[in-house]
Design a protein around this motif. Structure first.
Motif, short mmCIF file in Angstrom:
data_model
loop_
_atom_site.label_atom_id
_atom_site.label_comp_id
_atom_site.label_asym_id
_atom_site.label_seq_id
_atom_site.Cartn_x
_atom_site.Cartn_y
_atom_site.Cartn_z
N ILE A 86 4.09 -3.23 -1.55
CA ILE A 86 3.62 -1.98 -2.17
C ILE A 86 2.23 -2.17 -2.74
CG2 ILE A 86 4.06 -0.30 -4.00
CD1 ILE A 86 7.07 -0.90 -3.62
N THR A 130 -0.39 -1.77 -0.09
CA THR A 130 -0.58 -0.35 0.24
C THR A 130 -1.46 0.33 -0.80
OG1 THR A 130 1.59 -0.25 1.30
CG2 THR A 130 0.59 1.84 0.68
N CYS A 131 -1.21 0.02 -2.07
CA CYS A 131 -1.96 0.64 -3.17
C CYS A 131 -3.45 0.28 -3.11
CB CYS A 131 -1.38 0.22 -4.51
SG CYS A 131 0.27 0.88 -4.85
N ARG A 142 -4.76 2.75 -0.18
CA ARG A 142 -4.59 4.20 -0.22
C ARG A 142 -4.06 4.66 -1.58
NH1 ARG A 142 -2.10 2.16 4.17
NH2 ARG A 142 -3.02 2.57 6.22
N THR A 174 -1.39 6.03 -3.67
CA THR A 174 0.02 5.80 -3.35
C THR A 174 0.95 6.34 -4.42
OG1 THR A 174 -0.60 3.75 -2.21
CG2 THR A 174 1.72 4.02 -2.77
N ILE A 215 -2.66 5.93 -8.43
CA ILE A 215 -1.28 5.49 -8.23
C ILE A 215 -0.37 6.38 -9.08
CG2 ILE A 215 0.40 3.64 -8.56
CD1 ILE A 215 -1.82 1.65 -8.21
N CYS A 265 2.16 15.12 -4.50
CA CYS A 265 1.25 14.38 -3.62
C CYS A 265 -0.11 15.07 -3.53
CB CYS A 265 1.86 14.22 -2.23
SG CYS A 265 3.27 13.09 -2.18
N ILE A 324 -2.32 11.97 -2.87
CA ILE A 324 -1.54 10.85 -2.33
C ILE A 324 -1.70 10.77 -0.81
CG2 ILE A 324 0.81 9.98 -1.97
CD1 ILE A 324 -0.32 9.57 -4.83
N GLU A 350 -0.08 7.90 0.80
CA GLU A 350 1.06 7.08 1.25
C GLU A 350 2.15 7.12 0.18
OE1 GLU A 350 3.21 5.15 3.75
OE2 GLU A 350 1.10 4.89 4.30
N GLU A 355 5.47 5.04 -1.02
CA GLU A 355 6.25 3.80 -0.90
C GLU A 355 7.59 4.02 -1.59
OE1 GLU A 355 6.11 1.11 0.66
OE2 GLU A 355 4.03 0.58 1.14
N LYS A 369 6.32 11.93 3.93
CA LYS A 369 5.63 10.75 4.48
C LYS A 369 5.10 11.04 5.89
CE LYS A 369 7.06 6.53 3.87
NZ LYS A 369 7.87 5.30 3.77
#
Length: 527
Positions: free
Chosen positions: A17, A20-21, A24, A26, A163, A180, A185, A187, A189, A507
């Motif tokens: 995670i 990913t952060c 993008r 997230t 985030i 989102c 946002i 992505e 997770e 998603k």
């Protein structure tokens, strides 16, 4: 990163995670107690390395939670790594402006930062990371939404990173999409207790559902209550202000709508009468909820409170209500049951559960969750009658009047003392309202008990996250037959299942949108 984190080692899913952060914006959906704050810490360290001299803003909905995050960062970062400050309304604005200029990481409630931005005390142009905890609140006009919009407008695109963290964003795809959108946002997770890279770190969660009968003599009172409610409902229908199925929430919305119309100048006499009828129906709906799902003691106190309102001439509607034969039949019925020593069967079940768990483990720690402060107080008092068990009520800081007109509420210091006593074993059982659901650093417990079921998937997931992390735990639900307990149980389960599918839909939409942008602008980054 390794030279900084000498005390903790991230788990596999946290590292995934984290990566990913870095790439993008997230939304992290992770059950309570599975380490969202550590991921936030890891991203903070990397962003501050990548953007020297820039700031990180970490927002949480309450001051105790914001302070908890600050303490976690201080505990796990080298002393001279960064200047960390807590923003509160108690610090005057000029001082907050000075602190902003020198601080590297700011922890705050959204209300404080939003007010400062509106008053132009500072801006967010040098913030390289914005973290919003309990991000399911980032909807409509909540301050999280305003701050995120300000950040996107004020900070250079090249340093922006957002985030959002939550145990559950809700079960409606539209709401998740709104969150989102508000946080930009890119992505999501998502992890649950059964995710392949998570379940290996957790202990067994035993599930127990205890079903009790709704007593027949309680049902007679319920039927009488429902009859009066139906009379008010028919009056509202006859005045053409209420249509379709009716519940407490719909009545509250109707009352709000009519009051707004009157405040705009509507002088229709029928509206004033409808507002009064709606108000009494809401009161009686609440009494019905207490009777079905809470305690007889709570019903009795609430009805006495209505008599008190009438004696003080709070409204003509309540005076008329308590003077009715039907209402007095209900009150006399409740009084008679209490005189016989009767109580809601769930109260006895709670006492039996506590005794059983205490016998199995003398160092047991339990949390009993309930909707209402009155219920928490009543249960805690009863539990304290059990030999060798100490219970405390854990409620919010807001001062509210109980049925006796007394002000209830715990100060932040009192909350901390209770958590500390619970941690070191001075307290065995906490009887808590929703304040214990979100984020607060309450020790892991042996069992979480739902005194009543709740229709909210978000709250159910947060409550459950208090157990079965590092040691085996239990989730115990109390359900009263043929009451809203049953319907709330099935609604909550349905919404939890729906949440997963809703997030997967969102998603896919994010991925498709990302691909579409990439095809149109192959050189353009999405962040």
């Amino acid at each position: 990163m390794e030279e900084i984190f000498t005390k903790i080692k991230p788990r596999e899913y946290q590292e995934k995670i984290f990566l990913t952060c870095l790439e993008r914006n997230t939304l992290i959906v992770l059950p309570t107690g599975l380490g969202k704050t550590l991921i936030a810490l890891m991203v903070t360290v990397q962003r501050m390395k990548d953007f020297p001299g820039k700031k990180v803003v970490f927002l949480a909905p309450t001051r105790p939670l914001a302070e908890q995050h600050l303490n976690y960062f201080k505990k796990n970062l080298p002393e001279l790594f960064a200047s960390m400050e807590l923003f509160t309304g108690k610090v005057n604005p000029p001082e907050r402006r000075k602190i902003w200029q020198t601080a590297d990481i700011i922890f705050s409630t959204p209300q404080c930062v939003a007010n400062d931005l509106k008053n132009r005390l500072y801006n967010l142009n040098d913030v390289c990371l914005l973290i919003e905890d309990e991000a399911h609140r980032c909807v409509k006009n909540y301050d999280y939404t305003y701050i995120a919009a300000s950040y996107k407008q004020q900070a250079p695109t090249g340093i922006q990173r957002i985030i959002g963290m939550t145990a559950s964003p809700g079960s409606e795809a539209q709401k998740i999409k709104e969150i989102c959108k508000n946080l930009s946002i890119e992505e999501v997770e998502l992890r649950s207790r059964i995710s392949p890279d998570v379940k290996g770190y957790l202990q067994e969660l035993e599930f127990e559902k205890i079903i009790v009968d709704f007593p027949e003599d309680f049902n007679k009172i319920r039927l009488a209550l429902q009859k009066i409610i139906d009379n008010y409902i028919e009056e509202l229908r006859a005045r053409n202000v209420l249509f379709g199925a009716v519940n407490k929430i719909k009545l509250i919305e109707l009352q709000r709508s009519m009051m707004a119309s009157i405040s705009r100048g509507n002088q229709n006499f029928g509206y004033f009468s409808a507002v009064s009828a709606c108000s009494q129906a809401i009161k009686l709906q609440h009494a019905l909820e207490l009777l079905e799902t809470q305690t007889l003691d709570g019903v009795n106190k609430y009805l006495k409170g209505l008599f008190d309102q009438a004696s003080k001439k709070k409204s003509k509607g309540v005076v008329k209500l308590v003077a009715s034969t039907e209402f007095n039949f209900i009150f006399e019925g409740v009084t008679e049951l209490i005189a016989k020593g009767r109580e809601h069967p769930k109260v006895e079940q709670i006492l039996e559960i506590v005794k059983r768990e205490k016998q199995e483990n003398k160092n047991v720690k339990l949390i009993v969750f309930t909707q209402f402060r009155e219920t928490a107080g009543h249960l805690s008092k009863k539990i304290n009658e059990i030999s060798g068990v100490t219970s405390k009520v854990f409620i919010g800081q807001a001062k509210k009047s109980n049925s006796k007109g007394e002000q209830t509420g715990l100060s932040q210091k009192e909350q901390k003392n209770i958590i500390e006593d619970f941690s070191n074993g001075k307290i065995n059982v906490i009887c808590a309202t929703s304040i214990a659901e979100e984020g607060l650093d309450i020790p892991e417990v042996n069992a979480v008990i739902f005194y009543e079921t709740i229709p909210s998937a978000i709250r159910a997931i947060q409550r459950t996250g208090r157990t079965a992390r590092l040691k085996k735990g239990k989730l115990i639900l109390l359900i009263t037959k043929k009451t809203r307990d049953e319907s709330n149980y099935y609604v909550s389960r349905s919404r939890e299942k729906k949440m997963t599918s809703a997030i997967e839909t969102v998603k896919k939409d994010l991925i498709n949108n990302s691909r579409g942008l990439s095809e149109k602008n192959p050189q353009k980054k999405l962040f």
